[in-house]
Each structure stands twice: as C-alpha cells, then as structure tokens.
Design a protein around this motif. Sequence first.
Motif, PDB file in Angstrom:
ATOM      1  N   GLN A   4       0.448   8.533  -8.863  1.00 28.66           N
ATOM      2  CA  GLN A   4      -0.838   9.009  -9.342  1.00 28.66           C
ATOM      3  C   GLN A   4      -1.061   8.562 -10.790  1.00 28.66           C
ATOM      4  O   GLN A   4      -1.921   9.103 -11.496  1.00 28.66           O
ATOM      5  N   ASN A   8       0.825  -1.215   0.000  1.00 29.10           N
ATOM      6  CA  ASN A   8       0.000   0.000   0.000  1.00 29.10           C
ATOM      7  C   ASN A   8       0.854   1.259   0.000  1.00 29.10           C
ATOM      8  O   ASN A   8       0.493   2.261  -0.621  1.00 29.10           O
ATOM      9  N   ARG A   9       1.990   1.218   0.681  1.00 27.84           N
ATOM     10  CA  ARG A   9       2.866   2.371   0.655  1.00 27.84           C
ATOM     11  C   ARG A   9       3.362   2.634  -0.772  1.00 27.84           C
ATOM     12  O   ARG A   9       3.415   3.773  -1.226  1.00 27.84           O
ATOM     13  N   GLY A  56      -6.820  -1.020  -2.266  1.00 28.52           N
ATOM     14  CA  GLY A  56      -5.769  -1.328  -1.308  1.00 28.52           C
ATOM     15  C   GLY A  56      -5.551  -2.815  -1.126  1.00 28.52           C
ATOM     16  O   GLY A  56      -6.416  -3.643  -1.405  1.00 28.52           O
ATOM     17  N   ARG A  61      -5.412   2.205 -11.496  1.00 29.77           N
ATOM     18  CA  ARG A  61      -5.173   2.620 -10.113  1.00 29.77           C
ATOM     19  C   ARG A  61      -6.429   3.143  -9.426  1.00 29.77           C
ATOM     20  O   ARG A  61      -6.667   2.888  -8.236  1.00 29.77           O
ATOM     21  N   GLU A  99       0.671   4.183  -2.810  1.00 23.20           N
ATOM     22  CA  GLU A  99       0.438   5.594  -2.462  1.00 23.20           C
ATOM     23  C   GLU A  99       1.444   6.538  -3.115  1.00 23.20           C
ATOM     24  O   GLU A  99       1.204   7.749  -3.170  1.00 23.20           O
TER      25      GLU A  99
END
Length: 331
Positions: free
Chosen positions: A87, A80-81, A145, A140, A84
């Motif tokens: 974009q 998940n990091r 997640g 995305r 993040e």
Amino acid sequence: MTELKSGPTLAVCMIVRNEERVLERCLDGLDGIYDELCIVDTGSTDKTVEIAKRYTDKVQVFHECNDELGNIIDFSAARNRALEMTQADWVLQIDADEVIRQGKELIRTHITREDTDRIAMIIRNGCADNDVLSGRLFRRSNAQGYKSAIHEYLEFDGRAELDNRLMIENLPNKEGKETGSERNIRLCLNQLEEKPKDSRTWYYLGSEYLIKHDFAQAAECFKNAKLHDNYKQGKYHVRYYLAVSLFHCHDWPGAVDAANEAVDIDDRYAESYCLLGDVFFTLEILDKAKLAYEQAMNCSPPSDALLGTKPWAYQEHPENQLKKIADLCDA
C-alpha cells in the motif's frame, strides 16, 4: 533491514525464481531507499526464498503464473501479485539479476515530487547499444496493473518523465536455468497461439530471433508485426528491425523499402539513415550512401525513444563511413 523513512513511502516489488546467486547483490544495492520490500517467488528450488526472508517478511510463493510443468507462462500475473502486496505511495520495480548502477540517491527525491507520477530510467542490457527506457518508478495509485504474459507492461494513467541519470543494469546468471531467449521465444509463441494478430508479440519474437542471428525468421516476425500494425509504440522499430533483418538476408530492395518506411514514421532516428547508407555503400552506390550518412549525422537520439537507440548511429558510424567514401572518391 532498511530503516523506514518519513514522507511518501516506497515499496520495492520483485518477482524471483532460482536467483540464489544474484539476489543478495540486488538487495544489498537497494539498502537505504525503500520502506517496504515485497517479493513474489514463482517456484524456486534453491535458497532464493530463504535469502529473501532475511531481508523482508513480505515474501509470497505464487504458482498460479505457471503451467502444469511448473514453467512460468504469465509474467504479468506474478507482477500484479507483487503489486497487490503493498500500500506504499510509490513502487520501484526491479529484478533479482539487476542492480541500480547509477542515480540511487535520486530515488527518494523523486517520490516527494507532486508534478509527476512516473519516472522512466535507462535499463542497460550488456552495453549501451541495448539500452531501453522503462518507467520502473511509479506512483502506486496511478497503476492499473500489468498486461501481457511476456514482455509485460504496466498500464498507467498519469504524468511521466525521463531521468537518464537513473540506470538499472541487467547482470544475469543463467547457470542451470532456461536461458532468457529460450523462455522468451516459448512464451511469445504461446501468446501468439491466443493472439495471432498481436504486433507487439511478433515484434519481441522477431527481436529474439535477431539476437540469435536467425535473420530470415526475424524478418518474417517483423513482417507479421507490420502487417497487423497495432503496436503503436513500436511502429518505427518494427520497420527498422525489418530493414536490419532483410539487410542481413541480402534483400536490398526490401531493406531500403523498410528503412524508408521507418524514416517516414519518425525521421529523428539516425539508425534508419545508417541502414540506408549501409545498403547503398554495399551496392557501391556512393552518392546515395553519402546522402544517407549525412542525414544520420544531423540526427540526435530522441529523448522519448522508449525502445532504445544505438549510440554508434549518432556520429561514430556515419562519420567513419563518410571518411571511407571520401577515400574511395579520392583514390
């Protein structure tokens, strides 16, 4: 550094640790397909971070997924990091010890499509017998997640399809590192302390013991997975691998019962028919063995078999066994 492309953008998201032996091989193989490379390092003590920074300035060191000793305990947190950090319109998930074996030229075409949001591809682990399907290429904006500390999966809302022309191959180098099996067993046991009724974790723990040929332990894990029965995607495979484990434990009635339950859940798979045939062949009940192998011969690998199929079960094994039965009957 990869030159940016026009149109929809693609980010490659990776988590790494002590991968100096293989990271360059992976990244060189990705050249030309991504717009952005996002790498999360979970605690390398070698030159992994240094190598990663030659390819991208988006490298983060992230220790929140580790325990107090520095051992990773939550893969989904690291995934998940990495997610993040971008974009981009689309994401390709790949690990440092993997390479794109085939279909690289198709990836940029897929991300321009409007009729799908996720592409599943073949993940090869050693040989075709261990192939699984995984939706590693995804839009995305539809990703919700990663979940699960071990054998993490992406929660996703959108349209998906399989392109079996795409293949990622796992080519690990575990020299000086905790083996994948040791790590997976450790993490599965940790997770079961928190969620003792999680069939998915019991299934993957059983799979690790099966690889180690600890068939009695594997059988107990698959029995627990079946008992709680909340792993929807694995209902067939839980029972099939329970049958395999019991077969190796010489529990013939248990193996037959589990294999028949697998057939009742999904009769498209040849593996469960082969298992039944193997039990009856071992017990010299040749008429039942013959029927089971003939049923296997009528099967084709299901196109939605996310947890994989065994190529030998479709034609090769049942055909060979039927010849043996014919020879015994003629003798």
